[in-house]
Design a protein around this motif. Structure first.
Motif, mmCIF file in Angstrom:
data_model
loop_
_atom_site.group_PDB
_atom_site.id
_atom_site.type_symbol
_atom_site.label_atom_id
_atom_site.label_comp_id
_atom_site.label_asym_id
_atom_site.label_seq_id
_atom_site.Cartn_x
_atom_site.Cartn_y
_atom_site.Cartn_z
ATOM 1 N N GLY A 34 0.909 -1.266 0.087
ATOM 2 C CA GLY A 34 0.088 -0.016 0.278
ATOM 3 C C GLY A 34 1.026 1.316 -0.001
ATOM 4 O O GLY A 34 0.323 2.254 0.237
ATOM 5 N N LEU A 35 1.995 1.122 -0.552
ATOM 6 C CA LEU A 35 2.860 2.328 -0.407
ATOM 7 C C LEU A 35 2.794 3.000 -1.744
ATOM 8 O O LEU A 35 3.000 2.558 -2.655
ATOM 9 C CB LEU A 35 4.414 1.814 -0.242
ATOM 10 C CG LEU A 35 5.389 3.188 -0.244
ATOM 11 C CD1 LEU A 35 5.335 3.734 1.292
ATOM 12 C CD2 LEU A 35 6.879 2.429 -0.106
ATOM 13 N N GLY A 72 2.100 12.708 -2.415
ATOM 14 C CA GLY A 72 2.368 13.546 -3.685
ATOM 15 C C GLY A 72 1.652 13.187 -4.985
ATOM 16 O O GLY A 72 0.507 12.715 -5.116
ATOM 17 N N ILE A 73 2.376 12.781 -5.882
ATOM 18 C CA ILE A 73 2.094 12.606 -7.267
ATOM 19 C C ILE A 73 2.591 10.964 -7.528
ATOM 20 O O ILE A 73 3.701 10.576 -7.623
ATOM 21 C CB ILE A 73 2.895 13.276 -8.360
ATOM 22 C CG1 ILE A 73 2.419 14.821 -8.353
ATOM 23 C CG2 ILE A 73 2.402 12.840 -9.737
ATOM 24 C CD1 ILE A 73 3.174 15.655 -9.367
ATOM 25 N N VAL A 74 1.280 10.033 -7.839
ATOM 26 C CA VAL A 74 1.744 8.860 -7.591
ATOM 27 C C VAL A 74 1.209 8.162 -9.015
ATOM 28 O O VAL A 74 0.189 8.624 -9.622
ATOM 29 C CB VAL A 74 1.093 7.846 -6.663
ATOM 30 C CG1 VAL A 74 1.677 8.552 -5.093
ATOM 31 C CG2 VAL A 74 -0.297 8.209 -6.406
ATOM 32 N N GLN A 87 -0.940 5.272 -10.794
ATOM 33 C CA GLN A 87 -1.930 4.426 -10.289
ATOM 34 C C GLN A 87 -2.612 3.680 -11.689
ATOM 35 O O GLN A 87 -3.345 4.132 -12.364
ATOM 36 C CB GLN A 87 -3.045 5.070 -9.766
ATOM 37 C CG GLN A 87 -2.897 5.563 -8.200
ATOM 38 C CD GLN A 87 -4.130 6.151 -7.565
ATOM 39 O OE1 GLN A 87 -5.066 6.587 -8.233
ATOM 40 N NE2 GLN A 87 -4.004 6.212 -6.148
ATOM 41 N N GLY A 88 -1.737 2.403 -11.900
ATOM 42 C CA GLY A 88 -2.115 1.839 -13.092
ATOM 43 C C GLY A 88 -1.632 2.469 -14.357
ATOM 44 O O GLY A 88 -0.456 2.744 -14.381
ATOM 45 N N ASP A 89 -2.493 2.988 -15.322
ATOM 46 C CA ASP A 89 -2.168 3.455 -16.338
ATOM 47 C C ASP A 89 -2.245 5.132 -16.292
ATOM 48 O O ASP A 89 -2.107 5.865 -17.135
ATOM 49 C CB ASP A 89 -2.891 3.196 -17.680
ATOM 50 C CG ASP A 89 -2.692 1.722 -17.959
ATOM 51 O OD1 ASP A 89 -1.684 1.170 -17.628
ATOM 52 O OD2 ASP A 89 -3.557 0.924 -18.416
ATOM 53 N N SER A 90 -2.699 5.570 -14.987
ATOM 54 C CA SER A 90 -2.816 6.922 -14.868
ATOM 55 C C SER A 90 -1.991 7.349 -13.830
ATOM 56 O O SER A 90 -1.220 6.754 -13.015
ATOM 57 C CB SER A 90 -4.355 7.271 -14.570
ATOM 58 O OG SER A 90 -4.787 6.716 -13.350
ATOM 59 N N ILE A 91 -1.945 8.848 -13.655
ATOM 60 C CA ILE A 91 -1.017 9.638 -12.565
ATOM 61 C C ILE A 91 -2.051 10.410 -11.867
ATOM 62 O O ILE A 91 -2.851 11.024 -12.269
ATOM 63 C CB ILE A 91 0.144 10.355 -13.378
ATOM 64 C CG1 ILE A 91 1.141 9.538 -13.979
ATOM 65 C CG2 ILE A 91 0.639 11.465 -12.168
ATOM 66 C CD1 ILE A 91 2.146 10.352 -14.763
ATOM 67 N N ARG A 92 -1.827 10.293 -10.535
ATOM 68 C CA ARG A 92 -2.832 10.944 -9.500
ATOM 69 C C ARG A 92 -2.066 11.876 -8.760
ATOM 70 O O ARG A 92 -0.712 11.570 -8.050
ATOM 71 C CB ARG A 92 -3.585 9.928 -8.865
ATOM 72 C CG ARG A 92 -4.364 10.628 -7.649
ATOM 73 C CD ARG A 92 -5.150 9.736 -6.761
ATOM 74 N NE ARG A 92 -6.307 10.304 -6.014
ATOM 75 C CZ ARG A 92 -6.880 9.377 -5.080
ATOM 76 N NH1 ARG A 92 -6.923 8.185 -5.389
ATOM 77 N NH2 ARG A 92 -7.692 10.370 -4.209
ATOM 78 N N ASN A 93 -2.369 13.094 -8.847
ATOM 79 C CA ASN A 93 -1.848 14.336 -8.006
ATOM 80 C C ASN A 93 -2.534 14.390 -6.745
ATOM 81 O O ASN A 93 -3.824 15.223 -7.048
ATOM 82 C CB ASN A 93 -1.588 15.423 -8.713
ATOM 83 C CG ASN A 93 -0.554 16.671 -8.221
ATOM 84 O OD1 ASN A 93 -0.566 16.398 -6.980
ATOM 85 N ND2 ASN A 93 -0.142 17.614 -8.854
ATOM 86 N N TYR A 94 -2.189 13.977 -5.568
ATOM 87 C CA TYR A 94 -2.944 14.219 -4.485
ATOM 88 C C TYR A 94 -3.034 15.761 -3.988
ATOM 89 O O TYR A 94 -3.889 16.082 -2.992
ATOM 90 C CB TYR A 94 -2.380 13.573 -3.289
ATOM 91 C CG TYR A 94 -2.872 12.005 -3.257
ATOM 92 C CD1 TYR A 94 -3.917 11.535 -2.930
ATOM 93 C CD2 TYR A 94 -1.715 11.099 -3.918
ATOM 94 C CE1 TYR A 94 -4.465 10.216 -2.966
ATOM 95 C CE2 TYR A 94 -2.256 9.600 -3.937
ATOM 96 C CZ TYR A 94 -3.466 9.295 -3.339
ATOM 97 O OH TYR A 94 -3.896 7.900 -3.465
#
Length: 207
Positions: free
Chosen positions: A10-11, A188-190, A192-199
């Protein structure tokens, strides 16, 4: 030689993480006095160890912990899982300098209260190149939670009856500026699969 096998569970952010060795268990970074540290590569796999030379610590017991640097600070906080026991459980006694010690440790995101911070954000509202004073600004939170269709629906609803079901961050000042405090997520920016998530990318609505 110490071989530490960090296993991410879950990191979300794998960057800026180091394995630290110290003579006392980690409690806080302010009081921490590490003996040495080695960076954990972002692309490390479960079969790749982080090698730490512990030959000079023969006969000593030391503690090890995985810490990750804050996004906007040089301080570190723990990403070592405590699900199966306290941080003090991660220790080793070096008996022979030429032996290789293999140890596994689980890395996970800490609870939000442990590493969420507050960031001061300055917004400037302009319309056609001119600043807009006394503009009501609404905060909608993280941008990944909102599709373009959702954003357009909010604007349409406001045009119909003037309602916005989200908290107002008050109004811009005479120069069109508004300073607000928003939560800062250290993930931060991670990927997730094929996409990028910016928290830490947020949506605001002003009208």
């Amino acid at each position: 030689m110490l071989h530490v096998y960090p296993i991410g569970v879950g990191l979300e952010r794998k960057s800026d993480t180091k394995i630290f060795l110290s003579e006392l268990p980690y409690e806080s970074y302010e009081s921490f006095e590490p003996l040495t540290s080695v960076e954990v590569p972002e692309d490390i796999t479960v079969v790749d160890p982080v090698a730490i030379d512990v030959g000079e610590y023969t006969g000593k017991t030391f503690y090890f912990v995985a810490l990750r640097k804050y996004l906007f600070s040089d301080d570190y906080y723990s990403v070592t899982s405590t699900a199966s026991g306290p941080l003090s459980d991660h220790n080793a006694t070096i008996q022979q300098a030429d032996s290789t010690y293999k140890i596994s440790m689980v890395l996970s995101e800490p609870s939000g209260t442990d590493y969420w911070d507050t960031s001061k954000l300055t917004l400037k509202v302009e319309r056609e190149g001119a600043v807009v004073p006394d503009m009501e600004v609404y905060w909608f939170g993280e941008s990944s939670l909102w599709s373009q269709e959702h954003k357009e629906n909010i604007e349409t609803r406001y045009m119909v009856d003037g309602s916005v079901a989200y908290p107002s961050m008050t109004q811009t000042n005479a120069n069109g500026f508004l300073v607000i405090n928003i939560p800062l997520n250290e993930a931060g920016i991670v990927q997730q699969g094929d996409s990028i998530r910016n928290y830490n990318e947020h949506v605001f609505f002003c009208y």
